[in-house]
Design a protein around this motif. Structure first.
Motif, PDB file in Angstrom:
ATOM      1  N   ALA A 185       0.820  -1.213   0.000  1.00  0.00           N
ATOM      2  CA  ALA A 185       0.000   0.000   0.000  1.00  0.00           C
ATOM      3  C   ALA A 185       0.854   1.263   0.000  1.00  0.00           C
ATOM      4  O   ALA A 185       0.640   2.173  -0.812  1.00  0.00           O
ATOM      5  N   ILE A 186       1.850   1.339   0.896  1.00  0.00           N
ATOM      6  CA  ILE A 186       2.663   2.551   0.986  1.00  0.00           C
ATOM      7  C   ILE A 186       3.444   2.762  -0.294  1.00  0.00           C
ATOM      8  O   ILE A 186       3.525   3.877  -0.830  1.00  0.00           O
ATOM      9  N   GLY A 187       4.025   1.681  -0.816  1.00  0.00           N
ATOM     10  CA  GLY A 187       4.805   1.797  -2.035  1.00  0.00           C
ATOM     11  C   GLY A 187       3.999   2.296  -3.211  1.00  0.00           C
ATOM     12  O   GLY A 187       4.444   3.177  -3.966  1.00  0.00           O
ATOM     13  N   LEU A 188       2.782   1.769  -3.370  1.00  0.00           N
ATOM     14  CA  LEU A 188       1.951   2.181  -4.505  1.00  0.00           C
ATOM     15  C   LEU A 188       1.443   3.604  -4.344  1.00  0.00           C
ATOM     16  O   LEU A 188       1.400   4.369  -5.313  1.00  0.00           O
ATOM     17  N   GLU A 189       1.056   3.971  -3.138  1.00  0.00           N
ATOM     18  CA  GLU A 189       0.575   5.342  -2.924  1.00  0.00           C
ATOM     19  C   GLU A 189       1.654   6.361  -3.290  1.00  0.00           C
ATOM     20  O   GLU A 189       1.402   7.320  -4.029  1.00  0.00           O
ATOM     21  N   LEU A 190       2.857   6.147  -2.763  1.00  0.00           N
ATOM     22  CA  LEU A 190       3.929   7.105  -3.018  1.00  0.00           C
ATOM     23  C   LEU A 190       4.384   7.059  -4.472  1.00  0.00           C
ATOM     24  O   LEU A 190       4.701   8.094  -5.069  1.00  0.00           O
ATOM     25  N   ALA A 191       4.402   5.871  -5.065  1.00  0.00           N
ATOM     26  CA  ALA A 191       4.795   5.750  -6.468  1.00  0.00           C
ATOM     27  C   ALA A 191       3.867   6.561  -7.360  1.00  0.00           C
ATOM     28  O   ALA A 191       4.316   7.280  -8.267  1.00  0.00           O
ATOM     29  N   GLN A 192       2.575   6.474  -7.123  1.00  0.00           N
ATOM     30  CA  GLN A 192       1.618   7.204  -7.953  1.00  0.00           C
ATOM     31  C   GLN A 192       1.747   8.712  -7.752  1.00  0.00           C
ATOM     32  O   GLN A 192       1.686   9.486  -8.719  1.00  0.00           O
ATOM     33  N   VAL A 193       1.957   9.130  -6.501  1.00  0.00           N
ATOM     34  CA  VAL A 193       2.143  10.558  -6.242  1.00  0.00           C
ATOM     35  C   VAL A 193       3.320  11.102  -7.035  1.00  0.00           C
ATOM     36  O   VAL A 193       3.203  12.088  -7.778  1.00  0.00           O
ATOM     37  N   PHE A 194       4.471  10.475  -6.884  1.00  0.00           N
ATOM     38  CA  PHE A 194       5.667  10.986  -7.545  1.00  0.00           C
ATOM     39  C   PHE A 194       5.542  10.928  -9.061  1.00  0.00           C
ATOM     40  O   PHE A 194       5.996  11.838  -9.769  1.00  0.00           O
ATOM     41  N   ALA A 195       4.905   9.884  -9.577  1.00  0.00           N
ATOM     42  CA  ALA A 195       4.719   9.787 -11.030  1.00  0.00           C
ATOM     43  C   ALA A 195       3.857  10.925 -11.544  1.00  0.00           C
ATOM     44  O   ALA A 195       4.130  11.501 -12.609  1.00  0.00           O
ATOM     45  N   ARG A 196       2.822  11.291 -10.817  1.00  0.00           N
ATOM     46  CA  ARG A 196       1.938  12.357 -11.257  1.00  0.00           C
ATOM     47  C   ARG A 196       2.610  13.724 -11.191  1.00  0.00           C
ATOM     48  O   ARG A 196       2.150  14.662 -11.835  1.00  0.00           O
ATOM     49  N   PHE A 197       3.696  13.810 -10.418  1.00  0.00           N
ATOM     50  CA  PHE A 197       4.467  15.046 -10.388  1.00  0.00           C
ATOM     51  C   PHE A 197       5.660  14.995 -11.340  1.00  0.00           C
ATOM     52  O   PHE A 197       6.548  15.849 -11.276  1.00  0.00           O
ATOM     53  N   GLY A 198       5.686  13.999 -12.218  1.00  0.00           N
ATOM     54  CA  GLY A 198       6.683  13.979 -13.272  1.00  0.00           C
ATOM     55  C   GLY A 198       7.918  13.150 -13.020  1.00  0.00           C
ATOM     56  O   GLY A 198       8.842  13.150 -13.848  1.00  0.00           O
ATOM     57  N   VAL A 199       7.977  12.427 -11.914  1.00  0.00           N
ATOM     58  CA  VAL A 199       9.125  11.580 -11.622  1.00  0.00           C
ATOM     59  C   VAL A 199       8.985  10.261 -12.381  1.00  0.00           C
ATOM     60  O   VAL A 199       7.892   9.691 -12.447  1.00  0.00           O
ATOM     61  N   ALA A 200      10.081   9.764 -12.949  1.00  0.00           N
ATOM     62  CA  ALA A 200      10.079   8.452 -13.602  1.00  0.00           C
ATOM     63  C   ALA A 200      10.180   7.391 -12.510  1.00  0.00           C
ATOM     64  O   ALA A 200      11.215   7.260 -11.850  1.00  0.00           O
ATOM     65  N   VAL A 201       9.101   6.621 -12.304  1.00  0.00           N
ATOM     66  CA  VAL A 201       9.011   5.702 -11.170  1.00  0.00           C
ATOM     67  C   VAL A 201       8.970   4.252 -11.642  1.00  0.00           C
ATOM     68  O   VAL A 201       8.240   3.911 -12.580  1.00  0.00           O
ATOM     69  N   THR A 202       9.730   3.410 -10.952  1.00  0.00           N
ATOM     70  CA  THR A 202       9.692   1.960 -11.167  1.00  0.00           C
ATOM     71  C   THR A 202       9.409   1.286  -9.840  1.00  0.00           C
ATOM     72  O   THR A 202      10.076   1.570  -8.834  1.00  0.00           O
ATOM     73  N   VAL A 203       8.422   0.402  -9.825  1.00  0.00           N
ATOM     74  CA  VAL A 203       8.092  -0.377  -8.632  1.00  0.00           C
ATOM     75  C   VAL A 203       8.598  -1.800  -8.823  1.00  0.00           C
ATOM     76  O   VAL A 203       8.300  -2.434  -9.844  1.00  0.00           O
ATOM     77  N   VAL A 204       9.356  -2.291  -7.850  1.00  0.00           N
ATOM     78  CA  VAL A 204       9.881  -3.653  -7.887  1.00  0.00           C
ATOM     79  C   VAL A 204       9.289  -4.425  -6.716  1.00  0.00           C
ATOM     80  O   VAL A 204       9.416  -4.001  -5.556  1.00  0.00           O
ATOM     81  N   GLU A 205       8.636  -5.539  -6.997  1.00  0.00           N
ATOM     82  CA  GLU A 205       7.937  -6.318  -5.984  1.00  0.00           C
ATOM     83  C   GLU A 205       8.341  -7.789  -6.093  1.00  0.00           C
ATOM     84  O   GLU A 205       8.372  -8.354  -7.189  1.00  0.00           O
ATOM     85  N   ALA A 206       8.645  -8.404  -4.945  1.00  0.00           N
ATOM     86  CA  ALA A 206       9.076  -9.798  -4.941  1.00  0.00           C
ATOM     87  C   ALA A 206       7.925 -10.761  -5.216  1.00  0.00           C
ATOM     88  O   ALA A 206       8.126 -11.820  -5.829  1.00  0.00           O
ATOM     89  N   ALA A 207       6.720 -10.419  -4.776  1.00  0.00           N
ATOM     90  CA  ALA A 207       5.565 -11.289  -5.010  1.00  0.00           C
ATOM     91  C   ALA A 207       5.157 -11.232  -6.474  1.00  0.00           C
ATOM     92  O   ALA A 207       5.662 -10.422  -7.248  1.00  0.00           O
ATOM     93  N   ASP A 208       4.217 -12.091  -6.839  1.00  0.00           N
ATOM     94  CA  ASP A 208       3.813 -12.144  -8.246  1.00  0.00           C
ATOM     95  C   ASP A 208       2.807 -11.059  -8.623  1.00  0.00           C
ATOM     96  O   ASP A 208       2.397 -10.965  -9.779  1.00  0.00           O
ATOM     97  N   ARG A 209       2.424 -10.234  -7.656  1.00  0.00           N
ATOM     98  CA  ARG A 209       1.523  -9.114  -7.949  1.00  0.00           C
ATOM     99  C   ARG A 209       1.682  -8.054  -6.870  1.00  0.00           C
ATOM    100  O   ARG A 209       2.128  -8.340  -5.754  1.00  0.00           O
ATOM    101  N   VAL A 210       1.327  -6.821  -7.199  1.00  0.00           N
ATOM    102  CA  VAL A 210       1.312  -5.761  -6.202  1.00  0.00           C
ATOM    103  C   VAL A 210       0.074  -5.926  -5.323  1.00  0.00           C
ATOM    104  O   VAL A 210      -0.860  -6.652  -5.670  1.00  0.00           O
TER     105      VAL A 210
END
Length: 485
Positions: A185-210
């Protein structure tokens, strides 16, 4: 030669003044008890300074940008130029006082409490040591020391200037690129925020889905929404090493895959640090992942715990819920110690959070019940959930019925061109819901009715025969009930 320690006798000692601990300490002080509150960081804890409040301010700003961009789709033409400066300024000025808890400390002492800055540790039954002070509690000790970010043992990571959620919230100038390790939850929330402000964001997750703890259907919607915002998502990735060359991070994964970015945000969970609390001195195992408590939040005789360290979920609403139980039980304990059981059966908790008839007699204090624990991931769309997922229900041997409706097939969802869903998990034998998920533009708000249904075990026929306002997002619940099979 060490100075001689002098015990200070008080009624209750609260170690850790996060959301739950602050509530307990303040309420007990208001009730007239002599309360000492101990906190080594900031009174109020994670929520007001890095968690719930500032992160949702970030999300509100990012959602405003996204909504402005939707003008081109629905109502004309708009140009948006994101600017992080007002967001950072508002977090400092309005939410955190630049991470100063003076107001919170004064709020507690204004209620009659005694505040001590430092790290409290149990020093035997009923005793807490803080530096060269020892407090002896007449009636009990409450632990509310919370959790801290759990950093995985990845080679090289500890030697790099990686971010936790703290640095991500405190940032004044955004990086050009960000690597997010952890797709919860925290990773996705912050990832979306930064992406919407123009940051190039990559999310890496060990499980098979977020969002692996939620329903697979919810994970799909969330992942699609983030990808639409330009976020790159890589799942099933096992990180093996992290390097930092002074300018950028490189994360190496199994199979020779590498990811690079200017900053690295590590959000791979949180853990309690029970080994720091002196629990072995009161007969409690400090090697547990979380502190085991009963349904009145008791960890041992005269020892209560509240909040994240109990392992019931790192949510403010859980801490506040548990705090009301602790306040009721401590006051009941005090009444009994001072004058015996309340024969009238009318004792109540000062302050109003948990006033119950018979609170002074056995069974009068409320018991913790987590069957309808609600949780919301504040991405856009929001992901709200309560109770059991389908998989959890099946693992418990429940005769499961599942009903799903897509938000886009509802009138309100179609009007908004919104992706999302309602998923219901029912116990076919009992004829009640045991879990539900609400994904959509107002997923967390729609969840409220589903929480009531799970908590109160409302019979399915009653839910089916309700009137659902038209056209609303929550009307999709009716379709999901129709689809239960």
């Amino acid at each position: 030669m060490e100075p001689e320690l002098v015990d200070v006798v008080v009624d209750v000692v609260v170690v850790g003044l996060g959301v739950g601990g602050e509530e307990v300490a303040g309420r007990l002080a208001e009730a007239g008890l002599d309360v000492v509150g101990i906190e080594r960081s900031l009174v109020g804890g994670e929520c007001p300074y890095w968690g719930c409040i500032p992160s949702k301010m970030m999300i509100r700003a990012a959602n405003a940008i996204a909504e402005a961009r939707r003008v081109n789709e629905f109502a004309g033409t708009a140009q948006v130029q994101p600017d992080w400066a007002p967001v950072a300024k508002r977090i400092r000025a309005e939410a955190t006082d630049t991470w100063d808890d003076r107001v919170a400390v004064e709020r507690f002492t204004g209620k009659g409490g005694r505040f001590v800055r430092g790290s409290g540790r149990l020093d035997g039954p009923g005793r807490v040591r803080v530096g060269d002070q020892v407090f002896q509690a007449r009636h009990g000790i409450v632990l509310g020391t919370g959790t801290r970010p759990s950093v995985p043992p990845i080679a090289g990571l500890a030697d790099t200037p990686y971010w936790t959620n703290h640095q991500a919230v405190e940032v004044e100038e955004l990086p050009g690129s960000l690597l997010v390790l952890g797709g919860g939850a925290i990773g996705l929330e912050l990832a979306q925020v930064f992406a919407r402000f123009g940051v190039a964001v990559t999310v890496v997750e060990a499980a098979d889905r977020v969002l692996a703890v939620e329903e697979p259907e919810a994970s799909e919607v969330a992942a699609a929404a983030l990808r639409a915002d330009g976020v790159r998502i890589s799942t099933g990735v096992k990180a093996e090493r992290v390097d930092h060359d002074g300018r950028a991070f490189t994360l190496g994964a199994a199979g020779g895959v590498e990811f690079t970015a200017e900053k690295l945000l590590v959000v791979t969970g949180r853990r309690a640090h029970l080994d720091e609390l002196g629990l072995d001195g009161v007969g409690v195992d400090p090697s547990q992942r979380y502190l085991a408590v009963d349904d009145r939040m008791r960890a041992a005789e005269g020892l209560w715990a509240v909040g994240d360290l109990t392992g019931e979920g790192a949510f403010t609403h859980i801490a506040m819920y548990q705090a009301a139980i602790v306040v009721a039980d401590v006051l009941d304990h005090v009444r009994r110690a001072r004058s015996g059981p309340d024969a009238s059966g009318t004792a109540s908790v000062v302050g109003g959070a948990a006033s119950t008839a018979g609170a002074g007699i056995a069974g009068g204090v409320p018991h913790a019940d987590y069957r309808a624990l609600p949780r919301v991931t504040f991405t856009d769309p929001e992901v709200g959930a309560v109770g059991l997922t389908e998989r959890q229900a099946r693992e418990r041997g429940i005769n499961v019925q599942v009903g799903v409706s897509r938000l886009g097939s509802s009138t309100r969802g179609w009007i908004h061109q919104a992706d999302g869903l309602i998923k219901l998990v029912a116990d076919a034998d009992r004829g009640v819901l045991v879990g539900a998920t609400s994904v959509g533009p107002a997923g967390g708000e729609v969840l409220s009715g589903l929480v009531v249904a799970v908590h109160a075990a409302v019979p399915l026929p009653q839910l089916r025969n309700m009137i659902y306002a038209y056209p609303t997002f929550h009307r999709a619940i009716e379709d999901a009930l129709r689809n239960l099979r």
